[in-house]
Design a protein around this motif. Structure first.
Motif, mmCIF file in Angstrom:
data_model
loop_
_atom_site.group_PDB
_atom_site.id
_atom_site.type_symbol
_atom_site.label_atom_id
_atom_site.label_comp_id
_atom_site.label_asym_id
_atom_site.label_seq_id
_atom_site.Cartn_x
_atom_site.Cartn_y
_atom_site.Cartn_z
ATOM 1 N N PHE A 291 0.835 -1.197 0.000
ATOM 2 C CA PHE A 291 0.000 0.000 0.000
ATOM 3 C C PHE A 291 0.872 1.251 0.000
ATOM 4 O O PHE A 291 1.913 1.298 0.674
ATOM 5 C CB PHE A 291 -0.916 0.003 1.223
ATOM 6 C CG PHE A 291 -1.978 -1.066 1.183
ATOM 7 C CD1 PHE A 291 -3.228 -0.809 0.644
ATOM 8 C CD2 PHE A 291 -1.718 -2.345 1.675
ATOM 9 C CE1 PHE A 291 -4.206 -1.799 0.595
ATOM 10 C CE2 PHE A 291 -2.683 -3.336 1.642
ATOM 11 C CZ PHE A 291 -3.933 -3.062 1.100
ATOM 12 N N GLY A 292 0.426 2.268 -0.753
ATOM 13 C CA GLY A 292 1.157 3.515 -0.824
ATOM 14 C C GLY A 292 0.708 4.496 0.249
ATOM 15 O O GLY A 292 -0.107 4.179 1.122
ATOM 16 N N ALA A 293 1.242 5.717 0.158
ATOM 17 C CA ALA A 293 0.927 6.743 1.136
ATOM 18 C C ALA A 293 -0.524 7.214 0.963
ATOM 19 O O ALA A 293 -0.979 7.458 -0.158
ATOM 20 C CB ALA A 293 1.873 7.924 0.981
ATOM 21 N N PRO A 294 -1.264 7.362 2.059
ATOM 22 C CA PRO A 294 -2.646 7.846 1.970
ATOM 23 C C PRO A 294 -2.708 9.264 1.399
ATOM 24 O O PRO A 294 -1.833 10.089 1.668
ATOM 25 C CB PRO A 294 -3.123 7.816 3.419
ATOM 26 C CG PRO A 294 -2.204 6.854 4.111
ATOM 27 C CD PRO A 294 -0.883 7.015 3.431
ATOM 28 N N GLU A 295 -3.764 9.532 0.608
ATOM 29 C CA GLU A 295 -3.959 10.850 0.011
ATOM 30 C C GLU A 295 -5.381 11.319 0.298
ATOM 31 O O GLU A 295 -6.348 10.598 0.044
ATOM 32 C CB GLU A 295 -3.744 10.769 -1.503
ATOM 33 C CG GLU A 295 -4.062 12.053 -2.247
ATOM 34 C CD GLU A 295 -4.022 11.884 -3.757
ATOM 35 O OE1 GLU A 295 -4.479 12.811 -4.465
ATOM 36 O OE2 GLU A 295 -3.564 10.821 -4.227
ATOM 37 N N LYS A 296 -5.520 12.527 0.829
ATOM 38 C CA LYS A 296 -6.844 13.051 1.125
ATOM 39 C C LYS A 296 -7.485 13.567 -0.163
ATOM 40 O O LYS A 296 -6.951 14.465 -0.808
ATOM 41 C CB LYS A 296 -6.761 14.165 2.171
ATOM 42 C CG LYS A 296 -8.116 14.693 2.600
ATOM 43 C CD LYS A 296 -8.037 15.572 3.836
ATOM 44 C CE LYS A 296 -7.266 16.848 3.586
ATOM 45 N NZ LYS A 296 -7.332 17.751 4.749
ATOM 46 N N LEU A 297 -8.664 13.010 -0.511
ATOM 47 C CA LEU A 297 -9.357 13.415 -1.731
ATOM 48 C C LEU A 297 -10.434 14.466 -1.483
ATOM 49 O O LEU A 297 -10.729 15.267 -2.369
ATOM 50 C CB LEU A 297 -10.027 12.196 -2.385
ATOM 51 C CG LEU A 297 -9.127 11.062 -2.858
ATOM 52 C CD1 LEU A 297 -9.969 9.988 -3.539
ATOM 53 C CD2 LEU A 297 -8.044 11.567 -3.807
ATOM 54 N N TYR A 298 -11.036 14.434 -0.293
ATOM 55 C CA TYR A 298 -12.156 15.336 -0.015
ATOM 56 C C TYR A 298 -12.096 15.783 1.441
ATOM 57 O O TYR A 298 -11.927 14.964 2.349
ATOM 58 C CB TYR A 298 -13.493 14.639 -0.284
ATOM 59 C CG TYR A 298 -14.695 15.487 0.062
ATOM 60 C CD1 TYR A 298 -15.159 16.462 -0.823
ATOM 61 C CD2 TYR A 298 -15.353 15.328 1.280
ATOM 62 C CE1 TYR A 298 -16.261 17.256 -0.494
ATOM 63 C CE2 TYR A 298 -16.452 16.110 1.609
ATOM 64 C CZ TYR A 298 -16.898 17.076 0.724
ATOM 65 O OH TYR A 298 -17.973 17.858 1.054
ATOM 66 N N ASP A 299 -12.226 17.089 1.643
ATOM 67 C CA ASP A 299 -12.194 17.680 2.984
ATOM 68 C C ASP A 299 -13.561 18.270 3.296
ATOM 69 O O ASP A 299 -13.950 19.310 2.751
ATOM 70 C CB ASP A 299 -11.107 18.761 3.038
ATOM 71 C CG ASP A 299 -10.901 19.310 4.434
ATOM 72 O OD1 ASP A 299 -11.897 19.683 5.083
ATOM 73 O OD2 ASP A 299 -9.745 19.369 4.884
ATOM 74 N N GLY A 300 -14.305 17.600 4.166
ATOM 75 C CA GLY A 300 -15.652 18.048 4.478
ATOM 76 C C GLY A 300 -15.696 19.333 5.286
ATOM 77 O O GLY A 300 -16.600 20.153 5.097
ATOM 78 N N ALA A 301 -14.742 19.517 6.186
ATOM 79 C CA ALA A 301 -14.761 20.704 7.038
ATOM 80 C C ALA A 301 -14.698 21.982 6.215
ATOM 81 O O ALA A 301 -15.323 22.987 6.565
ATOM 82 C CB ALA A 301 -13.609 20.646 8.033
ATOM 83 N N SER A 302 -13.954 21.962 5.117
ATOM 84 C CA SER A 302 -13.841 23.153 4.276
ATOM 85 C C SER A 302 -14.930 23.208 3.207
ATOM 86 O O SER A 302 -15.052 24.201 2.489
ATOM 87 C CB SER A 302 -12.460 23.204 3.613
ATOM 88 O OG SER A 302 -12.244 22.073 2.787
#
Length: 437
Positions: A291-302
């Motif tokens: 598994f590779g490094a996690p990537e944030k696709l969607y930020d709900g707070a913003s």
């Protein structure tokens, strides 16, 4: 109330699916049950109602839209049944947020007149595993198993408990209990804690570490990788960035995007974080099984959303429910594992959670969304089973939407109509979605 305040309340309080050219040829008769669903309902003690499993008319074009066509009282357990699943051969199962019957097989059948009925609820021996959440059927080492996540593991007294039960897919017998508590391993070694979401590809299974069932003892922030050759955990991957409400991210549901869902896709795991308000992607290299490094696709707070919950999909789109403000986002299935929007949000109600897809009598393609996070009672009714903050994310309703436009075609408020809450919705005699785990 501002969205910021709603998000704060949710996090603090929760801390815790043509005509023929030949005139003489009649059009095929439509299956009238296509617009019928199966729902798990929770009784509210102060309103004098009991938990039940019911068959409901979900076709907004029907004169009986919203009617309970059949209602079967469930035995009294110390918590509600929570989620319905059909096995590959059509057997109906339910997981339970209780210790009396955490896993059950539902006897959905037809009577002599051909009408659907419930013949009983059979609780399955879990060898002490409690508070079941998700089920997945998957083949490992040439054998098909039923895998079940148990947030309470083998005992609610365990502050870091949790397990994955491996069951014989035909007999329901326990084959193995996959369990490794964080307190029993060295720092940095793989463990399993509060497992909830589950998905698999090949000989790798991933489960999400969510929250202790008492909603206060502990919260997770990682996904656990299980090697299905050895049936043991081999890696923990943290998916956490900012903490918008001050708690660990609490990964809740995940989806292993794989070639059986999207041909020729680069595999990856999509993860929703309940308290992080985010959706993550964790790449997977099938050749090296790494598994590779996690990537944030969607930020709900913003983006004004919180408490993302489920992944569901049909043949062309992936849908993600967000309990706050009560919406479903839609994405192009062919573009996964990236999230490419296919249209405006579908506006449901607070607590948007599970969903199913079906057609109306006229052939219109629709989806039903169950708007309830958890049924633990309702403070307004002075219900002793209530956890006040949960009620803020319980609309107690089903909303039906046109799948092409997102237009709301109808609403069924279960509490107003039947004095109950709604825990889950599924199709009748077959799964109401194509992709889930």
């Amino acid at each position: 109330m501002s969205i910021k305040n709603k998000l704060l309340i949710a996090g603090l309080t929760l801390a815790l699916a043509g005509c023929s050219d030949q005139a003489e040829e009649a059009a095929p008769e439509r299956n009238m049950e296509e617009g019928h669903g199966v729902v798990l309902l929770s009784g509210l003690p102060t309103l004098g109602t009991k938990d039940s499993i019911a068959i409901i008319d979900l076709d907004p074009e029907s004169e009986t839209f919203g009617d309970l066509l059949y209602d079967y009282d469930l035995p009294e357990f110390d918590g509600p049944l929570h989620h319905l699943y059909y096995s590959p051969n059509g057997r109906l199962y339910a997981t339970g947020l209780n210790t009396d019957c955490s896993l059950a097989e539902i006897g959905l059948a037809r009577n002599a007149q051909g009408d659907p009925v419930i013949n009983g609820v059979t609780c399955i021996d879990t060898q002490g595993q409690v508070i079941a959440e998700d089920i997945m059927w998957h083949t490992a080492n040439g054998t098909e198993y039923m895998f079940v996540t148990f947030m309470g593991g083998t005992g609610l007294d365990q502050a870091d408990g949790g397990s994955v039960g491996v069951f014989d897919a035909q007999t329901n017998a326990v084959v193995k209990v996959i369990e490794r508590r964080k307190s029993s391993v060295e720092e940095g070694e793989p463990f399993i804690m509060y497992p909830h979401g589950i998905s698999a590809y090949g000989d790798r299974m991933v489960v999400a570490s969510t929250v202790h069932p008492d909603l206060k003892t502990g919260v997770g922030n990682s996904i656990h990788v299980i090697d299905l050759n050895s049936m043991e955990p081999i890696e923990n991957i943290v998916v956490e960035d900012a903490k918008p409400v001050g708690f660990p991210s609490s990964p809740v549901e995940l989806l292993f995007v794989r070639p059986s869902i999207v041909p020729d896709v680069e595999p990856a795991v999509l993860v929703n974080t309940m308290f992080g308000f985010e959706t993550w992607k964790v790449p997977y290299d099938a050749e090296s099984k790494s598994f590779g490094a996690p990537e944030k696709l969607y930020d709900g707070a913003s983006n004004g959303t919180g408490v993302p919950l489920e992944f569901y999909g049909n043949e062309t789109e992936l849908f993600v429910s967000h309990a706050i403000p009560g919406i479903v986002k839609r994405y192009d299935l062919a573009k996964l594992p990236d999230l490419v929007s296919t249209g405006p949000d579908i506006k449901a109600e607070l607590g948007a959670h599970h969903m199913i897809f079906y057609t109306t009598a006229s052939g219109r393609k629709v989806m039903a969304v169950q708007n309830n996070l958890l049924n633990l009672g309702n403070a307004a009714d002075n219900d002793p089973t209530d956890v006040d903050f949960i009620a803020k994310l319980n609309d107690h309703s089903l909303t039906v939407h046109d799948l092409a436009t997102g237009e709301r075609l109808g609403t069924i408020n279960i509490k107003e109509r039947y004095n109950k809450g709604i825990d889950n919705v599924e199709a009748l005699f077959g799964s109401g979605f194509v992709h889930h785990h």
